[in-house]
Design a protein around this motif. Structure first.
Motif, PDB file in Angstrom:
ATOM      1  N   LYS A 136      -2.848  -5.538   1.822  1.00 46.01           N
ATOM      2  CA  LYS A 136      -2.941  -4.838   3.094  1.00 46.01           C
ATOM      3  C   LYS A 136      -1.721  -4.953   3.830  1.00 46.01           C
ATOM      4  O   LYS A 136      -1.231  -4.059   4.581  1.00 46.01           O
ATOM      5  CB  LYS A 136      -4.211  -5.626   3.958  1.00 46.01           C
ATOM      6  CG  LYS A 136      -4.350  -4.821   5.280  1.00 46.01           C
ATOM      7  CD  LYS A 136      -5.687  -5.266   5.989  1.00 46.01           C
ATOM      8  CE  LYS A 136      -5.790  -4.637   7.375  1.00 46.01           C
ATOM      9  NZ  LYS A 136      -6.905  -4.943   8.180  1.00 46.01           N
ATOM     10  N   ARG A 137      -1.226  -6.160   4.034  1.00 48.36           N
ATOM     11  CA  ARG A 137      -0.027  -6.311   4.936  1.00 48.36           C
ATOM     12  C   ARG A 137       1.355  -5.616   4.345  1.00 48.36           C
ATOM     13  O   ARG A 137       2.066  -5.025   4.879  1.00 48.36           O
ATOM     14  CB  ARG A 137       0.427  -7.933   5.079  1.00 48.36           C
ATOM     15  CG  ARG A 137      -0.425  -8.436   6.124  1.00 48.36           C
ATOM     16  CD  ARG A 137       0.093  -9.815   6.545  1.00 48.36           C
ATOM     17  NE  ARG A 137      -1.174 -10.507   6.911  1.00 48.36           N
ATOM     18  CZ  ARG A 137      -1.626 -12.006   6.542  1.00 48.36           C
ATOM     19  NH1 ARG A 137      -1.074 -12.242   5.489  1.00 48.36           N
ATOM     20  NH2 ARG A 137      -2.437 -12.476   7.052  1.00 48.36           N
ATOM     21  N   SER A 138       1.142  -5.609   2.911  1.00 48.71           N
ATOM     22  CA  SER A 138       2.236  -5.181   2.041  1.00 48.71           C
ATOM     23  C   SER A 138       2.174  -3.651   2.344  1.00 48.71           C
ATOM     24  O   SER A 138       3.240  -2.875   2.426  1.00 48.71           O
ATOM     25  CB  SER A 138       2.349  -5.486   0.630  1.00 48.71           C
ATOM     26  OG  SER A 138       1.428  -4.723   0.171  1.00 48.71           O
ATOM     27  N   HIS A 139       0.891  -2.860   2.279  1.00 51.92           N
ATOM     28  CA  HIS A 139       0.895  -1.574   2.672  1.00 51.92           C
ATOM     29  C   HIS A 139       1.320  -1.032   4.063  1.00 51.92           C
ATOM     30  O   HIS A 139       1.757  -0.144   4.102  1.00 51.92           O
ATOM     31  CB  HIS A 139      -0.346  -1.155   2.134  1.00 51.92           C
ATOM     32  CG  HIS A 139      -0.862  -0.968   0.863  1.00 51.92           C
ATOM     33  ND1 HIS A 139      -0.435  -0.150   0.191  1.00 51.92           N
ATOM     34  CD2 HIS A 139      -1.737  -1.786   0.255  1.00 51.92           C
ATOM     35  CE1 HIS A 139      -0.729  -0.517  -1.222  1.00 51.92           C
ATOM     36  NE2 HIS A 139      -1.704  -1.271  -1.139  1.00 51.92           N
ATOM     37  N   GLU A 140       0.947  -2.056   4.942  1.00 50.48           N
ATOM     38  CA  GLU A 140       1.188  -1.597   6.469  1.00 50.48           C
ATOM     39  C   GLU A 140       2.815  -1.822   6.353  1.00 50.48           C
ATOM     40  O   GLU A 140       3.213  -1.018   7.424  1.00 50.48           O
ATOM     41  CB  GLU A 140       0.702  -2.942   7.190  1.00 50.48           C
ATOM     42  CG  GLU A 140      -0.680  -2.749   7.341  1.00 50.48           C
ATOM     43  CD  GLU A 140      -1.602  -4.000   8.238  1.00 50.48           C
ATOM     44  OE1 GLU A 140      -0.770  -4.706   8.505  1.00 50.48           O
ATOM     45  OE2 GLU A 140      -2.809  -3.635   8.367  1.00 50.48           O
ATOM     46  N   LYS A 141       3.496  -2.523   5.614  1.00 47.11           N
ATOM     47  CA  LYS A 141       5.093  -2.426   5.694  1.00 47.11           C
ATOM     48  C   LYS A 141       5.739  -1.375   5.447  1.00 47.11           C
ATOM     49  O   LYS A 141       6.891  -1.238   5.467  1.00 47.11           O
ATOM     50  CB  LYS A 141       5.377  -3.696   5.269  1.00 47.11           C
ATOM     51  CG  LYS A 141       5.354  -5.121   5.593  1.00 47.11           C
ATOM     52  CD  LYS A 141       5.690  -6.125   4.885  1.00 47.11           C
ATOM     53  CE  LYS A 141       5.338  -7.711   5.416  1.00 47.11           C
ATOM     54  NZ  LYS A 141       6.037  -8.746   4.801  1.00 47.11           N
ATOM     55  N   LEU A 142       5.176  -0.414   4.740  1.00 47.08           N
ATOM     56  CA  LEU A 142       5.667   0.942   4.146  1.00 47.08           C
ATOM     57  C   LEU A 142       6.331   1.688   5.449  1.00 47.08           C
ATOM     58  O   LEU A 142       5.702   1.889   6.623  1.00 47.08           O
ATOM     59  CB  LEU A 142       4.776   1.750   3.554  1.00 47.08           C
ATOM     60  CG  LEU A 142       4.114   1.076   2.457  1.00 47.08           C
ATOM     61  CD1 LEU A 142       2.934   2.152   1.625  1.00 47.08           C
ATOM     62  CD2 LEU A 142       4.986   1.087   1.057  1.00 47.08           C
ATOM     63  N   THR A 143       7.602   2.162   5.243  1.00 54.65           N
ATOM     64  CA  THR A 143       8.333   2.981   6.144  1.00 54.65           C
ATOM     65  C   THR A 143       7.562   4.236   6.207  1.00 54.65           C
ATOM     66  O   THR A 143       6.736   4.427   5.279  1.00 54.65           O
ATOM     67  CB  THR A 143       9.697   2.968   6.116  1.00 54.65           C
ATOM     68  OG1 THR A 143       9.873   3.620   4.658  1.00 54.65           O
ATOM     69  CG2 THR A 143      10.364   1.482   5.902  1.00 54.65           C
ATOM     70  N   SER A 144       7.789   4.958   7.210  1.00 51.78           N
ATOM     71  CA  SER A 144       7.545   6.403   7.395  1.00 51.78           C
ATOM     72  C   SER A 144       8.096   7.182   6.237  1.00 51.78           C
ATOM     73  O   SER A 144       7.311   8.120   5.835  1.00 51.78           O
ATOM     74  CB  SER A 144       7.912   6.991   8.711  1.00 51.78           C
ATOM     75  OG  SER A 144       9.159   7.224   8.835  1.00 51.78           O
ATOM     76  N   ARG A 145       9.261   7.047   5.760  1.00 47.23           N
ATOM     77  CA  ARG A 145       9.998   7.570   4.580  1.00 47.23           C
ATOM     78  C   ARG A 145       8.982   7.578   3.185  1.00 47.23           C
ATOM     79  O   ARG A 145       8.538   8.370   2.612  1.00 47.23           O
ATOM     80  CB  ARG A 145      11.197   7.203   4.519  1.00 47.23           C
ATOM     81  CG  ARG A 145      11.963   7.976   3.233  1.00 47.23           C
ATOM     82  CD  ARG A 145      13.445   7.700   3.252  1.00 47.23           C
ATOM     83  NE  ARG A 145      13.680   7.438   1.861  1.00 47.23           N
ATOM     84  CZ  ARG A 145      14.337   6.557   1.361  1.00 47.23           C
ATOM     85  NH1 ARG A 145      14.770   5.539   1.703  1.00 47.23           N
ATOM     86  NH2 ARG A 145      14.533   6.570   0.114  1.00 47.23           N
TER      87      ARG A 145
END
Length: 97
Positions: A47-56
């Motif tokens: 979950k945390r790794s998915h939240e870290k995705l940038t807008s790009r």
């Protein structure tokens, strides 16, 4: 009843586990058992790794999803056309002497 103190895992270990989750067909609880950790840890890390995705990154994911949807639609259309052509070939093959 005392609470256990949370374990701190190295970022490299977390990455290794998440790569295993992504590349394997095994369910997360099985992978967690193999690594000797709780499945809840893996769910939280993912979950945390998915939240870290940038807008790009999110834009790229959306583009890929849209392309996938378009390709699935095209595939369905081509399969339908192929089925029609097969039926037409069978029909005309029967009418030949």
């Amino acid at each position: 009843m005392s609470r256990r103190s949370p374990k701190n895992f190295a970022p490299e270990f977390k990455e290794q586990v998440l790569k295993m989750v992504e590349s394997s067909d095994k369910p997360i609880p099985v992978i967690a058992e193999e690594f000797g950790i709780s499945a809840k840890n893996i769910y939280n890390w993912r979950k945390r790794s998915h939240e870290k995705l940038t807008s790009r990154d999110k834009d790229e994911i959306l583009e890929v999803k849209e392309e996938n949807k378009r390709l699935k639609k095209k595939l369905a259309q081509l399969e339908e056309e192929q089925a029609i052509l097969k039926k037409a070939c069978a029909y005309f093959a029967r009418s030949l002497p």
